[in-house]
Design a protein around this motif. Sequence first.
Motif, mmCIF file in Angstrom:
data_model
loop_
_atom_site.group_PDB
_atom_site.id
_atom_site.type_symbol
_atom_site.label_atom_id
_atom_site.label_comp_id
_atom_site.label_asym_id
_atom_site.label_seq_id
_atom_site.Cartn_x
_atom_site.Cartn_y
_atom_site.Cartn_z
ATOM 1 N N VAL A 44 0.851 -1.189 0.000
ATOM 2 C CA VAL A 44 0.000 0.000 0.000
ATOM 3 C C VAL A 44 0.885 1.238 0.000
ATOM 4 O O VAL A 44 2.015 1.213 0.483
ATOM 5 N N SER A 45 0.354 2.311 -0.545
ATOM 6 C CA SER A 45 1.054 3.591 -0.541
ATOM 7 C C SER A 45 0.273 4.550 0.351
ATOM 8 O O SER A 45 -0.950 4.647 0.248
ATOM 9 N N LEU A 46 0.999 5.215 1.240
ATOM 10 C CA LEU A 46 0.375 6.138 2.184
ATOM 11 C C LEU A 46 1.124 7.460 2.174
ATOM 12 O O LEU A 46 2.343 7.478 1.988
ATOM 13 N N PRO A 47 0.425 8.550 2.448
ATOM 14 C CA PRO A 47 1.134 9.802 2.636
ATOM 15 C C PRO A 47 2.098 9.659 3.817
ATOM 16 O O PRO A 47 1.773 8.990 4.812
ATOM 17 N N PRO A 48 3.294 10.262 3.736
ATOM 18 C CA PRO A 48 4.298 10.086 4.792
ATOM 19 C C PRO A 48 3.796 10.412 6.201
ATOM 20 O O PRO A 48 4.073 9.665 7.142
ATOM 21 N N GLN A 49 3.053 11.495 6.350
ATOM 22 C CA GLN A 49 2.569 11.866 7.686
ATOM 23 C C GLN A 49 1.611 10.813 8.237
ATOM 24 O O GLN A 49 1.682 10.447 9.404
ATOM 25 N N LEU A 50 0.739 10.304 7.397
ATOM 26 C CA LEU A 50 -0.186 9.256 7.834
ATOM 27 C C LEU A 50 0.586 8.006 8.237
ATOM 28 O O LEU A 50 0.288 7.391 9.270
ATOM 29 N N ALA A 51 1.577 7.631 7.461
ATOM 30 C CA ALA A 51 2.390 6.453 7.794
ATOM 31 C C ALA A 51 3.073 6.637 9.149
ATOM 32 O O ALA A 51 3.113 5.699 9.961
ATOM 33 N N ARG A 52 3.594 7.837 9.423
ATOM 34 C CA ARG A 52 4.228 8.095 10.725
ATOM 35 C C ARG A 52 3.210 7.983 11.857
ATOM 36 O O ARG A 52 3.496 7.404 12.904
ATOM 37 N N GLU A 53 2.022 8.528 11.649
ATOM 38 C CA GLU A 53 0.985 8.474 12.689
ATOM 39 C C GLU A 53 0.533 7.038 12.952
ATOM 40 O O GLU A 53 0.285 6.661 14.098
ATOM 41 N N ILE A 54 0.428 6.252 11.899
ATOM 42 C CA ILE A 54 0.072 4.841 12.072
ATOM 43 C C ILE A 54 1.169 4.120 12.845
ATOM 44 O O ILE A 54 0.889 3.347 13.769
ATOM 45 N N GLN A 55 2.415 4.359 12.485
ATOM 46 C CA GLN A 55 3.530 3.722 13.184
ATOM 47 C C GLN A 55 3.522 4.084 14.666
ATOM 48 O O GLN A 55 3.734 3.224 15.531
ATOM 49 N N GLU A 56 3.259 5.352 14.973
ATOM 50 C CA GLU A 56 3.208 5.787 16.370
ATOM 51 C C GLU A 56 2.044 5.124 17.111
ATOM 52 O O GLU A 56 2.197 4.682 18.253
ATOM 53 N N ALA A 57 0.889 5.044 16.465
ATOM 54 C CA ALA A 57 -0.272 4.399 17.089
ATOM 55 C C ALA A 57 0.009 2.919 17.326
ATOM 56 O O ALA A 57 -0.321 2.379 18.391
#
Length: 90
Positions: free
Chosen positions: A9-22
Amino acid sequence: MAQREKRSVSLPPQLAREIQEAAAREETSFSGWLADTAAHRLRLDAGRRAIAEWERGHGPLTPAELGDGLARARALLARTSGGKRSRRSA
């Protein structure tokens, strides 16, 4: 062990960071967090469709019925880890 299907999947970088943090906060993997979150969304959508179908046959839910449903949902959430969904690693 549950079967898994690998996807890219491709995600916007900020969303990917937020998912990783969650995922890190919930002590699960990135893919596990996404899978659990997607499953949760699908359950919500199914519930909304079921309510809409019921209302087509019986009319809109009354304020009392909505209040009862909300109270039941809150009670169920209170019983599951203080309102947090359970998370598993994928």
